[in-house]
Design a protein around this motif. Structure first.
Motif, PDB file in Angstrom:
ATOM      1  N   GLY A 274       0.794  -1.223   0.000  1.00  8.97           N
ATOM      2  CA  GLY A 274       0.000   0.000   0.000  1.00  8.97           C
ATOM      3  C   GLY A 274       0.822   1.265   0.000  1.00  8.97           C
ATOM      4  O   GLY A 274       0.285   2.361  -0.212  1.00  8.97           O
ATOM      5  N   LEU A 313      -7.221   6.049  -0.295  1.00  9.39           N
ATOM      6  CA  LEU A 313      -6.718   4.931  -1.084  1.00  9.39           C
ATOM      7  C   LEU A 313      -5.374   5.284  -1.721  1.00  9.39           C
ATOM      8  O   LEU A 313      -5.186   6.397  -2.226  1.00  9.39           O
ATOM      9  CB  LEU A 313      -7.712   4.582  -2.198  1.00  9.39           C
ATOM     10  CG  LEU A 313      -9.036   3.926  -1.791  1.00  9.39           C
ATOM     11  CD1 LEU A 313      -9.910   3.728  -3.025  1.00  9.39           C
ATOM     12  CD2 LEU A 313      -8.781   2.584  -1.118  1.00  9.39           C
ATOM     13  N   THR A 314      -4.472   4.333  -1.709  1.00 12.29           N
ATOM     14  CA  THR A 314      -3.164   4.555  -2.326  1.00 12.29           C
ATOM     15  C   THR A 314      -3.318   4.871  -3.807  1.00 12.29           C
ATOM     16  O   THR A 314      -2.643   5.752  -4.342  1.00 12.29           O
ATOM     17  CB  THR A 314      -2.270   3.309  -2.150  1.00 12.29           C
ATOM     18  OG1 THR A 314      -2.109   3.044  -0.760  1.00 12.29           O
ATOM     19  CG2 THR A 314      -0.916   3.524  -2.785  1.00 12.29           C
ATOM     20  N   GLN A 360     -13.950   7.415  -3.360  1.00 12.44           N
ATOM     21  CA  GLN A 360     -12.625   7.150  -3.939  1.00 12.44           C
ATOM     22  C   GLN A 360     -12.586   5.865  -4.761  1.00 12.44           C
ATOM     23  O   GLN A 360     -11.965   5.817  -5.827  1.00 12.44           O
ATOM     24  CB  GLN A 360     -11.571   7.108  -2.831  1.00 12.44           C
ATOM     25  CG  GLN A 360     -11.300   8.458  -2.205  1.00 12.44           C
ATOM     26  CD  GLN A 360     -10.334   8.368  -1.039  1.00 12.44           C
ATOM     27  OE1 GLN A 360      -9.582   7.403  -0.908  1.00 12.44           O
ATOM     28  NE2 GLN A 360     -10.362   9.367  -0.165  1.00 12.44           N
ATOM     29  N   ILE A 361     -13.253   4.799  -4.291  1.00  8.86           N
ATOM     30  CA  ILE A 361     -13.213   3.532  -5.020  1.00  8.86           C
ATOM     31  C   ILE A 361     -13.812   3.689  -6.413  1.00  8.86           C
ATOM     32  O   ILE A 361     -13.238   3.228  -7.422  1.00  8.86           O
ATOM     33  CB  ILE A 361     -13.956   2.427  -4.233  1.00  8.86           C
ATOM     34  CG1 ILE A 361     -13.198   2.100  -2.947  1.00  8.86           C
ATOM     35  CG2 ILE A 361     -14.092   1.166  -5.087  1.00  8.86           C
ATOM     36  CD1 ILE A 361     -13.880   1.040  -2.085  1.00  8.86           C
TER      37      ILE A 361
END
Length: 415
Positions: A274, A313-314, A360-361
């Protein structure tokens, strides 16, 4: 030790040595006022100011070598790069360069093409001397003395044949170079399209930016020069070569000893799943994610670790670093002349976009799909470039080793 023997054409065979074409010259003239010259892989011998924003003059030029118009200049410290060319004016070059002068019955353009051929480079690599010559070495500082270079067996055609070969290769390589330039132009346009697509998705109207340091820990590398081993028993060290894609690729990574691995990963510097590896020297801005399943590895001196907080999120951070405002900030923050870099404090201060975690996803999934199409086109263009470069290299080698008769080839093209 010798390199791979050339497949000499039926009309040619080794009938001389490289030293039959040129003589080494090493002239120093304290106080002389001449322009500083450098060797570019693509442009040959040019004024240093044309390929670098480094100061055009040094404090003292007394130790510099004098190079005259039509002399051949060769970067002897980087023999595999093919950095060689014919000087178009009198000038001065550093001690890193070898200066050679063609004999009256030699064409300097033919000599240059010979030195650029894969076969001749292979001969030099087989004879190289220096530090770090192993296949996985991180730094190659090598040199082939002229006394060794001059003994390489070659085919020495007549002066008229040399000129014909040089004319033929000038014409044919110019065509190939034009095709490569078009593909590179296409890649540039696709890169712009990619940045625009990312920016459109991650940068909302009226949305404010936040500092990268507010979203992630930015961890500097250990600044330790590691020793490398030539087998797979050591630990991988990731740097520029391993950060060419969305995820870190260790398949071709150089390896270091257990002792240096401990030094490189001391404290919180051991990469975790990550994390992002961010390149801050030379290829500034490259960023790749550490995948979930990867063997323990360390990071090299060009690299910092970006460790996002749990609320982001990365993949979103990686896309944010590729958006227009952030890329502009990276460019503005870079320092240095010949080797561009960005300091760690400026990386922490980079402006990056932020959207709610709940969105974000969906955003990164959309960008994965959109950028995959662009990346496929870029990959295809790079494959075309690689094929063109292979054809260029094969053509040069075939011509300078007599595998083809360029006069017959020229007549066939004209017909």
């Amino acid at each position: 030790m010798t390199g791979t023997a050339p497949r000499w054409g039926s009309r040619a065979a080794a009938n001389g040595r490289f030293g039959h074409l040129v003589a080494r010259t090493d002239v120093r003239l304290p106080g002389v006022d001449l322009p500083l010259l450098s060797v570019s892989q693509t442009r040959g011998v040019v004024r240093r100011s044309e390929i670098s924003d480094a100061p055009p003059r040094a404090d003292s030029l007394d130790a510099y070598k004098v190079c005259r118009k039509h002399d051949i200049v060769f970067n002897k410290m980087s023999i595999g790069a093919g950095a060689v060319g014919v000087a178009q004016e009198d000038g001065l070059v550093t001690y890193h360069y070898e200066v050679m002068r063609a004999f009256a019955d030699s064409d300097p353009r033919f000599v240059t093409m010979l030195m650029k051929s894969d076969w001749f480079i292979g001969e030099l690599v087989a004879r190289e001397r220096g530090i770090g010559a192993g296949p996985k070495a991180n730094v190659r500082t090598t040199e082939v003395p002229f006394s060794v270079m001059r003994a390489v067996p070659i085919w020495v055609p007549t002066l008229d044949e040399q000129r014909a070969i040089a004319d033929y290769l000038d014409e044919q390589t110019a065509k190939i170079d034009a095709l490569i330039a078009k593909q590179n132009e296409m890649i540039g346009l696709l890169d712009e399209r990619r940045v625009a697509a990312i920016t459109h998705v991650v940068q909302r109207d009226g949305q404010s930016l936040t500092r990268l340091g507010h979203l992630a820990d930015v961890i500097d590398c250990a600044h330790v020069t590691a020793e490398f081993v030539d087998d797979d028993s050591g630990y991988p060290v990731a740097s520029i070569g391993q950060c060419q894609g969305p995820e870190v690729d260790l398949s071709q990574a150089p390896r270091t000893t257990a002792e240096f691995f401990r030094l490189l990963t001391f404290g919180d510097r051991a990469p975790q799943a990550g994390d992002l590896l961010f390149i801050r020297n030379v290829s500034v801005g490259l960023a790749s994610e550490v995948p979930a399943e990867v063997e323990p590895f360390a990071v090299g001196q060009e690299t910092v670790l970006i460790r996002p907080s749990r609320s982001i999120l990365t993949r979103f951070v990686r896309y944010g670093l590729q958006s227009s405002p952030t890329k502009f900030a990276i460019e503005s923050a870079m320092v240095g002349s010949t080797f561009r870099r960005i300091n760690v404090s400026r990386i922490r201060a980079l402006p990056v976009p932020l959207i709610p975690a709940s969105e974000q996803i969906a955003v990164v999934d959309r960008l994965d799909s959109e950028t995959a199409q662009i990346d496929a086109l870029v990959t295809r263009a790079r494959e075309h470039i690689a094929l063109a470069q292979e054809r260029r290299a094969a053509l040069i080698t075939a011509a300078v080793t007599g595998q083809i008769d360029v006069r017959t080839a020229t007549r066939e093209v004209m017909a």
